[in-house]
Design an enzyme around this catalytic site. Structure first.
Site, PDB file in Angstrom:
ATOM      1  N   HIS A   1       6.778 -48.087  21.434  1.00  0.00           N
ATOM      2  CA  HIS A   1       6.442 -49.360  20.792  1.00  0.00           C
ATOM      3  C   HIS A   1       7.667 -50.273  20.747  1.00  0.00           C
ATOM      4  O   HIS A   1       7.606 -51.440  21.162  1.00  0.00           O
ATOM      5  CB  HIS A   1       5.919 -49.070  19.382  1.00  0.00           C
ATOM      6  CG  HIS A   1       5.565 -50.272  18.579  1.00  0.00           C
ATOM      7  ND1 HIS A   1       4.269 -50.652  18.342  1.00  0.00           N
ATOM      8  CD2 HIS A   1       6.345 -51.175  17.915  1.00  0.00           C
ATOM      9  CE1 HIS A   1       4.257 -51.742  17.584  1.00  0.00           C
ATOM     10  NE2 HIS A   1       5.512 -52.066  17.308  1.00  0.00           N
ATOM     11  N   GLU A   2       8.781 -49.735  20.276  1.00  0.00           N
ATOM     12  CA  GLU A   2       9.989 -50.565  20.152  1.00  0.00           C
ATOM     13  C   GLU A   2      10.563 -50.926  21.524  1.00  0.00           C
ATOM     14  O   GLU A   2      11.037 -52.044  21.742  1.00  0.00           O
ATOM     15  CB  GLU A   2      11.027 -49.854  19.290  1.00  0.00           C
ATOM     16  CG  GLU A   2      10.554 -49.453  17.899  1.00  0.00           C
ATOM     17  CD  GLU A   2       9.951 -50.597  17.078  1.00  0.00           C
ATOM     18  OE1 GLU A   2      10.194 -51.783  17.399  1.00  0.00           O
ATOM     19  OE2 GLU A   2       9.211 -50.294  16.120  1.00  0.00           O
TER      20      GLU A   2
ATOM     21  N   HIS B   1       3.234 -57.571  19.336  1.00  0.00           N
ATOM     22  CA  HIS B   1       2.156 -56.713  18.858  1.00  0.00           C
ATOM     23  C   HIS B   1       0.837 -57.189  19.451  1.00  0.00           C
ATOM     24  O   HIS B   1       0.611 -58.386  19.606  1.00  0.00           O
ATOM     25  CB  HIS B   1       2.066 -56.746  17.334  1.00  0.00           C
ATOM     26  CG  HIS B   1       3.263 -56.183  16.651  1.00  0.00           C
ATOM     27  ND1 HIS B   1       3.823 -56.752  15.527  1.00  0.00           N
ATOM     28  CD2 HIS B   1       4.011 -55.087  16.925  1.00  0.00           C
ATOM     29  CE1 HIS B   1       4.867 -56.028  15.141  1.00  0.00           C
ATOM     30  NE2 HIS B   1       5.007 -55.022  15.977  1.00  0.00           N
TER      31      HIS B   1
ATOM     32  N   TYR C   1      -1.124 -52.309  15.460  1.00  0.00           N
ATOM     33  CA  TYR C   1      -1.000 -51.661  14.159  1.00  0.00           C
ATOM     34  C   TYR C   1      -2.304 -50.957  13.798  1.00  0.00           C
ATOM     35  O   TYR C   1      -3.374 -51.301  14.301  1.00  0.00           O
ATOM     36  CB  TYR C   1      -0.690 -52.693  13.074  1.00  0.00           C
ATOM     37  CG  TYR C   1       0.760 -53.089  12.946  1.00  0.00           C
ATOM     38  CD1 TYR C   1       1.752 -52.518  13.739  1.00  0.00           C
ATOM     39  CD2 TYR C   1       1.140 -54.052  12.017  1.00  0.00           C
ATOM     40  CE1 TYR C   1       3.072 -52.893  13.602  1.00  0.00           C
ATOM     41  CE2 TYR C   1       2.466 -54.439  11.872  1.00  0.00           C
ATOM     42  CZ  TYR C   1       3.426 -53.855  12.674  1.00  0.00           C
ATOM     43  OH  TYR C   1       4.735 -54.227  12.543  1.00  0.00           O
TER      44      TYR C   1
ATOM     45  N   HIS D   1       8.655 -53.779  22.927  1.00  0.00           N
ATOM     46  CA  HIS D   1       9.130 -55.057  22.378  1.00  0.00           C
ATOM     47  C   HIS D   1      10.309 -55.560  23.215  1.00  0.00           C
ATOM     48  O   HIS D   1      10.358 -56.735  23.610  1.00  0.00           O
ATOM     49  CB  HIS D   1       9.591 -54.879  20.932  1.00  0.00           C
ATOM     50  CG  HIS D   1       8.489 -54.931  19.921  1.00  0.00           C
ATOM     51  ND1 HIS D   1       7.419 -55.789  20.005  1.00  0.00           N
ATOM     52  CD2 HIS D   1       8.312 -54.229  18.764  1.00  0.00           C
ATOM     53  CE1 HIS D   1       6.632 -55.624  18.956  1.00  0.00           C
ATOM     54  NE2 HIS D   1       7.155 -54.667  18.186  1.00  0.00           N
TER      55      HIS D   1
END
Length: 420
Positions: free
Chosen positions: A95-96, A105, A151, A99
């Site tokens: 996920h990071e 997101h 999320y 980014h």
């Protein structure tokens, strides 16, 4: 992102190199988890996370301050926060890193209002920025509830039981997972960075694998991979049809199967071609990589295989490997029926060394048992905590069998085999 200067540059060979530095706070197990998370990018996209040497622009992965990252390439050493006390999960790392590659997101997409409702009244103060809609390039790809960038329903809720994200039109659709990149996550990366790759991610418990155009002829000059990443247990792969151009040492067209998510992992089936069926394969984990390559000349109808999950066991054709009981050195599971089949080249035999052994004891190994057999005879039956002598097969096939009952579990076994 809609930002042409925020991408990591593409190399002459078509790969996108992202240098990274890992803080000293991470131990060996943490580093293995980072490698596992980065492996999926390598196998399925043209992105390569490589340890930094002298590069000026790099991802500086640090522990402390939670889980966070700047969006896109900023230049210099840009921080990616992966705290060892709350962020050490494969999907969170991905996920990071996503980014840092330039992705917001999923629930911040410009078209998100057609797919989710953001319940701002339930979002904890200070976290609303993580839900703010952005002007995004959606790459012509549908909204992805299963994205590793989405999320979950209750993220940052300030009221117990009240969701902050509600899917539309069905509020019960599962959203947000941290198992790994989704199929559409991979598609987005490959489109955003214009990756010239042929890759496929298979995440269901069972299904069918086929070559392109099967049962018609597969294309020439193909180089494709299929990465299996099932939720749990181990992958069993059984070919029911196989027709790949035959050549000496399979230098023209071939398949190759790896016991893990990248080509750096041990080989289960080396280059194989022709029209004979490929032996059944059981991976040692829930990940398996199949590679297929074809040249510019003759093609065949390709292949079809069925895949499913098994609790334990394995198939081994490489000249030497370690074999362990499930979850070793932690306790194995109850009610196991595990078969580990080792096959050496015709004319060779198999030598087995068990360096650690502890299973439940009992008269005649009535409760838990470890058998070693070859084609025609039983080479040993063992239980308890004991030393096992080196065992050599009479033929080129040896099978290890672990059987456990429903009570009392120990750490199991660690064995190594070689071909002689």
């Amino acid at each position: 992102m809609i930002c042409t200067t925020c991408k990591w540059p593409k190399s002459a060979d078509g790969t996108v190199i992202v240098p990274y530095n890992l803080a000293a706070a991470y131990n060996d197990n943490h580093r293995k988890l980072f490698q596992n998370a980065m492996d999926e990018f390598e196998s399925l996209t043209c992105v390569r996370f490589v340890p930094r040497t002298v590069e000026n622009s790099f991802v500086n992965i640090v522990s402390g301050g939670g889980c966070y990252a700047i969006i896109g390439r900023t230049g210099g050493g840009q921080a990616v926060g992966v705290d060892i006390y709350g962020c050490m999960y494969k999907g969170i790392i991905q996920h990071e890193l996503n980014h840092a590659l330039g992705f917001y997101h999923e629930h911040m997409r410009s078209d998100r209002d057609s797919y989710v409702t953001i319940m701002y009244q339930y979002i904890s103060p200070g976290y609303t920025g993580n839900f703010k809609k952005q002007n995004t390039n959606n790459l012509g790809i549908e909204y992805d509830y299963t994205s590793v960038m989405h999320y979950d329903k209750y993220a940052y809720s300030n009221t117990s039981g009240q969701p902050t994200i509600v899917p539309i039109p069905n509020p019960n659709v599962p959203i947000g997972q941290r198992y790994g990149l989704s199929v559409l996550d991979i598609s987005k990366i490959n489109l955003y960075y214009q990756c010239d790759v042929c890759s496929n991610l298979l995440i269901q418990d069972n299904g069918i694998l086929t070559s392109a155009n099967y049962p018609s002829a597969y294309p020439t000059n193909a180089n494709c991979v299929w990465l299996f990443r099932i939720p749990s247990n181990q992958i069993s792969l059984n070919f029911v049809a196989f027709d790949v151009q035959s050549s000496p040492n399979c230098v023209s067209d071939y398949i190759k199967i790896y016991d893990g998510p990248t080509k750096r992992h041990p080989v289960l089936i080396d280059r194989t071609c022709g029209s004979g069926l490929v032996p059944p394969v059981i991976a040692s984990t829930n990940q398996l990589l199949v590679e297929f390559s074809s040249d510019s000349s003759i093609t065949g109808t390709g292949f079809k295989a069925l895949y499913s999950t098994v609790t334990c066991g394995g198939t081994f054709y490489t000249p030497g490997r370690n074999i362990t009981s499930p979850s070793y050195p932690n306790s194995y599971y109850p009610n196991l029926k595990c078969d580990y089949k080792i096959t050496a080249p015709v004319g060779s035999r198999i030598r087995l060394t068990v360096s650690d052994f502890q299973i439940e004891d009992g008269e005649n190994c009535l409760f838990d048992a470890f058998y070693v057999v070859d084609i025609y005879r039983n080479l040993g039956l063992f239980c308890g905590e004991r030393s096992i002598p080196t065992i050599t097969s009479d033929y080129n096939i040896m099978t290890l069998k672990l059987r456990t009952d429903k009570t009392i579990q120990f750490r199991g076994f660690l064995a190594t085999y070689t071909f002689i």
